[in-house]
Design an enzyme around this catalytic site. Structure first.
Site, PDB file in Angstrom:
ATOM      1  N   HIS A   1      -9.406   3.796  -1.292  1.00  0.00           N
ATOM      2  CA  HIS A   1      -8.031   3.294  -1.152  1.00  0.00           C
ATOM      3  C   HIS A   1      -7.696   2.291  -2.267  1.00  0.00           C
ATOM      4  CE1 HIS A   1      -4.349   1.922   0.585  1.00  0.00           C
ATOM      5  NE2 HIS A   1      -4.825   0.992   1.389  1.00  0.00           N
TER       6      HIS A   1
ATOM      7  N   CYS B   1       0.808  -1.226   0.000  1.00  0.00           N
ATOM      8  CA  CYS B   1       0.000   0.000   0.000  1.00  0.00           C
ATOM      9  C   CYS B   1       0.835   1.267   0.000  1.00  0.00           C
ATOM     10  CB  CYS B   1      -0.955  -0.005   1.189  1.00  0.00           C
ATOM     11  SG  CYS B   1      -2.034  -1.444   1.186  1.00  0.00           S
TER      12      CYS B   1
END
Lengths: 385, 385
Positions: free
Chosen positions: A333, A83
């Site tokens: 996200h 991420c």
């Protein structure tokens, strides 16, 4: 090392983008950033992405994006650190330009998660954790964070409802961001009644997935002296640090040592302290991560992240505004793109373009991108003028 | 930009490594390189790998390797550009050190292909090609190269047997390399009777897969002045260029424009010409690629790559020694690790440690790593002393 400036930003809305492929999303953001920069070509392209190889049957994404945006012969590479892939791509572009190896670089973060069936995407996200010791025994990525949150609540005496302000602030700000996936404010009641994902993490503690891309153009700051009217955003600091990949390997699983290391290094590079940061785009993939980031980065005492939120200090009018454009929670996200969205949003704040959630007089902004459960943390500080 | 030196190299044997995981292979090479360098820690780790996310259920490989080798808090990132991931990781490490952002870096290339079933690995390798226009219509990566070889034979009048010397030279050299997957010489008859994979590419035209890792340690060359006895290998040039990702999009599918661009840029940086290169580790994933690389890099006229091979000039005693430690063909081709093996092998030659296939008096070596079907090409020139 040459000082580097960001002269162009671009992004796509984050949603389930069924009518666009990954390369089309990346291309849209890249071309928007080039247009904003007034450039047609760059020397190098760095693409941050976590899982195109599995979710989109496409590796070699740097080359594909370079080809797709008509940048034949440019250097291209794909950077991945789960991420934090977006900030890692930005850092690679930054170092390439600051070294003198390259005069103009494009950094793109892109992820298209909707192409994977929902059961597969959970496995793919778990490749950010340690396969041998975490994923293999059935821990999903949310479950790992739930363990951290449960432990943190036990250690510091917080209740689940004390985390509500993180989600409420993110959604209040996301309502003003045309690129955000979730554009409506939520109430305390919405937070309390939200469906549980992995106790104590409910859907209101967890960032939503999505498809999207964001991009920036970087050049040596010295090239901009001839254009005094330009809104110059300088990169004042870049620092990366890792920790053990498995959460259980850490002596203190509720302290982000890598955030502490990278933020301290960044403050030293920029010559600033936490109190000088006007905007902090924290990595609020889960509300527990927002709390831990605030603490390890020096904005709150250990165990007191939720206090800052409960006191309203994380709002755009507060002492440490976070998630000012919705954060991971409300903006969405798209994992490998998130770090680039954070940088784009900090720049919007420093340019005074964060309509609806502008932090008054923001001059210094920080973006902190987290890969894995706090195992790869990259902090950037940007400065206006 | 600071001049950079390579002070440590490490590698694992390439084979089907059923008793070691990907991180164990990467760790073995990394620790060997650190030991060779006499260092215990570096600031940053760059890991080149193509498909651990699908083949090994593990992304975030930079962080995992940093953790595995005990380098907690170091920066770590994973770089991917299909089969040129190894050189891309080396280049990232090089730029980080040359920029001054980092004082010591480790570049690791690692790939463990055996974990994937053989039908899946073919699909995974095809993610190096363009999914929309190549893989989606059923073209495997070998098939794409077979089309290029067929076209090249038609254009320049070569027969399949004219490519035999590429394979024979690679296997003759690989026989002396203890890390090579195939360590026996082959004859012309072996080449002629080899099983066809995708006509005209037989198993003797195609590099074998494998599991393996290679690593190097990079530091600023200026740090080595105090140690005059050290075998210093300097990085004299690094240049990367892309081309269209799909072979069919190119006006001339049998000319490696990206190799031409990157090798010319590298020669200019190093202040050398092709005739000055003592060793050239070419990317002979397929014999056609060896021929095309020799031509685009200025060692042979267009269409005359096989001539050089037929004349014996590619052997260790020839004018342009290639595949001196077996090349991709005989050493084996763990895709994301290959670029790092090439650099390690060039360094072995420049150190005079290439037992059995040493090029006499080698002082300047070049490694050229190719991602996709000539779509991402990275050239490095290294110099002894």
């Amino acid at each position: 090392m040459r000082e580097v400036a960001v002269i162009g930003i671009g992004q796509t809305p984050i949603e389930e983008q069924w009518d666009k492929s990954l390369k089309e999303l990346a291309g849209e953001a890249a071309l928007a950033a080039l247009h904003d920069a007034g450039l047609e070509r760059v020397d190098s392209i760095f693409v941050g992405n976590m899982m195109s190889g599995s979710a989109n049957h496409q590796q070699h994404l740097g080359t594909q994006i370079a080809d797709w945006v008509g940048m034949r012969f440019a250097e291209a590479a794909h950077i991945e650190s789960a991420c934090s892939s977006g900030a890692a791509a930005f850092r690679a572009a930054l170092i390439a330009v600051s070294s003198g190896a390259v005069d103009a670089a494009l950094a793109v973060g892109a992820e298209k998660m909707s192409d994977s069936p929902s059961d597969e995407i959970t496995s793919e996200l778990a490749t950010a954790a340690d396969f041998d010791f975490e994923a293999e025994i059935g821990l999903s990525f949310v479950a790992i964070n739930a363990l951290a949150m449960r432990r943190y609540m036990f250690e510091h005496g917080w209740k689940k409802e004390d985390f509500a302000p993180f989600s409420i602030n993110a959604h209040a700000n996301g309502a003003h961001n045309p690129y955000a996936r979730f554009r409506s404010a939520i109430t305390e009641q919405d937070y309390f009644k939200a469906a549980m994902v992995a106790d104590p993490i409910s859907v209101m503690d967890a960032a939503g997935m999505g498809d999207g891309a964001a991009a920036v153009v970087l050049v040596p700051a010295e090239y901009l002296r001839a254009a005094p009217g330009a809104r110059i955003i300088r990169v004042a600091a870049s620092a990366a640090a890792t920790d053990t990949i498995a959460l259980a390997s850490r002596k203190e699983p509720t302290w982000l040592s890598a955030a502490e290391k990278s933020s301290r290094a960044a403050y030293a590079q920029a010559g600033v302290e936490p109190k000088d940061i006007d905007v902090f785009e924290a990595h609020d993939a889960f509300s527990i991560m927002a709390a831990l980031s605030l603490e390890a980065s020096g904005f709150a005492e250990r165990g007191q992240g939720p206090r800052l939120a409960l006191d309203g200090e994380i709002r755009p009018t507060g002492r440490v505004p976070i998630a000012t454009r919705g954060g991971l929670k409300a903006r969405g996200h798209p994992v490998g793109a998130t770090g680039m969205y954070q940088i784009v949003e900090v720049i919007q704040q420093l340019r005074g373009e964060a309509t609806g959630s502008q932090v008054d007089g923001a001059q210094i902004g920080m973006a902190q991108n987290i890969g894995g459960s706090g195992s790869n943390i990259i902090t950037h500080i940007l400065r206006a003028g």
